[in-house]
Design a protein around this motif. Structure first.
Motif, PDB file in Angstrom:
ATOM      1  N   LEU A   1       0.836  -1.200   0.000  1.00 35.88           N
ATOM      2  CA  LEU A   1       0.000   0.000   0.000  1.00 35.88           C
ATOM      3  C   LEU A   1       0.871   1.250   0.000  1.00 35.88           C
ATOM      4  O   LEU A   1       1.987   1.241   0.531  1.00 35.88           O
ATOM      5  CB  LEU A   1      -0.915  -0.001   1.230  1.00 35.88           C
ATOM      6  CG  LEU A   1      -1.860  -1.193   1.353  1.00 35.88           C
ATOM      7  CD1 LEU A   1      -2.610  -1.137   2.677  1.00 35.88           C
ATOM      8  CD2 LEU A   1      -2.828  -1.237   0.196  1.00 35.88           C
ATOM      9  N   PRO A   2       0.370   2.345  -0.547  1.00 37.00           N
ATOM     10  CA  PRO A   2       1.165   3.578  -0.577  1.00 37.00           C
ATOM     11  C   PRO A   2       1.184   4.263   0.790  1.00 37.00           C
ATOM     12  O   PRO A   2       0.178   4.283   1.494  1.00 37.00           O
ATOM     13  CB  PRO A   2       0.425   4.445  -1.596  1.00 37.00           C
ATOM     14  CG  PRO A   2      -1.001   3.978  -1.516  1.00 37.00           C
ATOM     15  CD  PRO A   2      -0.921   2.490  -1.238  1.00 37.00           C
ATOM     16  N   ALA A   3       2.327   4.828   1.137  1.00 36.90           N
ATOM     17  CA  ALA A   3       2.421   5.567   2.394  1.00 36.90           C
ATOM     18  C   ALA A   3       1.734   6.923   2.274  1.00 36.90           C
ATOM     19  O   ALA A   3       1.177   7.426   3.240  1.00 36.90           O
ATOM     20  CB  ALA A   3       3.882   5.748   2.800  1.00 36.90           C
ATOM     21  N   ASP A   4       1.784   7.496   1.100  1.00 32.32           N
ATOM     22  CA  ASP A   4       1.162   8.801   0.869  1.00 32.32           C
ATOM     23  C   ASP A   4       0.274   8.727  -0.357  1.00 32.32           C
ATOM     24  O   ASP A   4       0.752   8.502  -1.467  1.00 32.32           O
ATOM     25  CB  ASP A   4       2.228   9.881   0.670  1.00 32.32           C
ATOM     26  CG  ASP A   4       2.972  10.185   1.946  1.00 32.32           C
ATOM     27  OD1 ASP A   4       2.301  10.577   2.917  1.00 32.32           O
ATOM     28  OD2 ASP A   4       4.198  10.023   1.971  1.00 32.32           O
ATOM     29  N   ASP A   5      -1.014   8.888  -0.143  1.00 29.97           N
ATOM     30  CA  ASP A   5      -1.995   8.868  -1.225  1.00 29.97           C
ATOM     31  C   ASP A   5      -3.042   9.929  -0.879  1.00 29.97           C
ATOM     32  O   ASP A   5      -3.483   9.999   0.274  1.00 29.97           O
ATOM     33  CB  ASP A   5      -2.632   7.475  -1.311  1.00 29.97           C
ATOM     34  CG  ASP A   5      -3.652   7.366  -2.411  1.00 29.97           C
ATOM     35  OD1 ASP A   5      -4.786   7.867  -2.216  1.00 29.97           O
ATOM     36  OD2 ASP A   5      -3.343   6.776  -3.463  1.00 29.97           O
ATOM     37  N   PRO A   6      -3.450  10.726  -1.833  1.00 23.65           N
ATOM     38  CA  PRO A   6      -4.395  11.806  -1.503  1.00 23.65           C
ATOM     39  C   PRO A   6      -5.780  11.322  -1.088  1.00 23.65           C
ATOM     40  O   PRO A   6      -6.517  12.046  -0.424  1.00 23.65           O
ATOM     41  CB  PRO A   6      -4.470  12.627  -2.785  1.00 23.65           C
ATOM     42  CG  PRO A   6      -3.992  11.724  -3.862  1.00 23.65           C
ATOM     43  CD  PRO A   6      -3.043  10.758  -3.218  1.00 23.65           C
ATOM     44  N   ASP A   7      -6.140  10.087  -1.433  1.00 22.86           N
ATOM     45  CA  ASP A   7      -7.485   9.597  -1.155  1.00 22.86           C
ATOM     46  C   ASP A   7      -7.562   8.498  -0.108  1.00 22.86           C
ATOM     47  O   ASP A   7      -8.646   8.161   0.358  1.00 22.86           O
ATOM     48  CB  ASP A   7      -8.123   9.071  -2.451  1.00 22.86           C
ATOM     49  CG  ASP A   7      -8.211  10.147  -3.523  1.00 22.86           C
ATOM     50  OD1 ASP A   7      -8.585  11.292  -3.175  1.00 22.86           O
ATOM     51  OD2 ASP A   7      -7.886   9.850  -4.689  1.00 22.86           O
ATOM     52  N   THR A   8      -6.414   7.918   0.249  1.00 22.60           N
ATOM     53  CA  THR A   8      -6.416   6.723   1.095  1.00 22.60           C
ATOM     54  C   THR A   8      -5.356   6.816   2.184  1.00 22.60           C
ATOM     55  O   THR A   8      -4.252   7.289   1.940  1.00 22.60           O
ATOM     56  CB  THR A   8      -6.121   5.469   0.235  1.00 22.60           C
ATOM     57  OG1 THR A   8      -7.033   5.421  -0.846  1.00 22.60           O
ATOM     58  CG2 THR A   8      -6.217   4.201   1.046  1.00 22.60           C
TER      59      THR A   8
END
Length: 176
Positions: free
Chosen positions: A90-97
């Motif tokens: 999973l992404p550490a930085d995502d604008p939606d999650t």
């Protein structure tokens, strides 16, 4: 000496308020060195010759006697925490999650969480016997299925959840 990350469950929520300075000072009374705290949510790192189990028991007993609450912690060797974080897709930085990792001191609790999440569109990813990752929409973490499940009494004494960004900060503290 082994480097460890110690994660307190339920600190600075639900009426259990500790400053990180108080936490650091208390833990420094144990057979540990290089104690550092990160953020205000009960994350600390230290080095010790104690085993992970001995450190867990020592920190829990210390918190109970010093701060008077039913303390539960999850302790991981720094190297193992690095492996778990690095394996998280999973992404550490995502604008939606927001990406979270729930840490377990009891592998049976992880099995129970997996069973409880079966059939849900939760995005649960088992990273190892002591960790599972899951996403939640920004602004909707507390309403997410896994947040509701992991907050149940079954998981109180053996789990804690951290944002993936927080775990990167904990690892940076160990490295510094």
């Amino acid at each position: 000496m082994t480097h460890f990350a110690v994660f307190l469950r339920g600190v600075n929520v639900g009426g259990i308020n500790l400053t990180m300075a108080e936490l650091r000072a208390a833990v420094q009374t144990l057979s540990v060195s290089d104690v550092k705290t990160q953020l205000a949510s009960g994350n600390l790192t230290c080095s010790t010759d104690l085993s992970a189990s001995e450190l867990k028991n020592s920190v829990e007993a210390l918190l109970r006697s010093t701060f008077g609450y039913d303390a539960w912690v999850v302790v991981l060797k720094a190297g193992r925490l690095r492996e778990l974080v690095d394996s998280c897709p999973l992404p550490a930085d995502d604008p939606d999650t927001h990406s979270y990792i729930t840490l377990f001191s009891d592998p049976d609790a992880l099995d129970d969480l997996v069973q409880a999440a079966a059939g849900l569109d939760s995005g649960l990813i088992v990273l190892g016997p002591e960790a599972a990752a899951w996403p939640a929409p920004r602004g909707g973490t507390l309403e997410s299925p896994l947040s509701k499940i992991s907050g149940k009494p079954r998981f109180k004494n053996s789990t804690t959840t951290r944002n993936l960004r927080t775990l990167h900060k904990v690892l940076a503290a160990i490295s510094s």
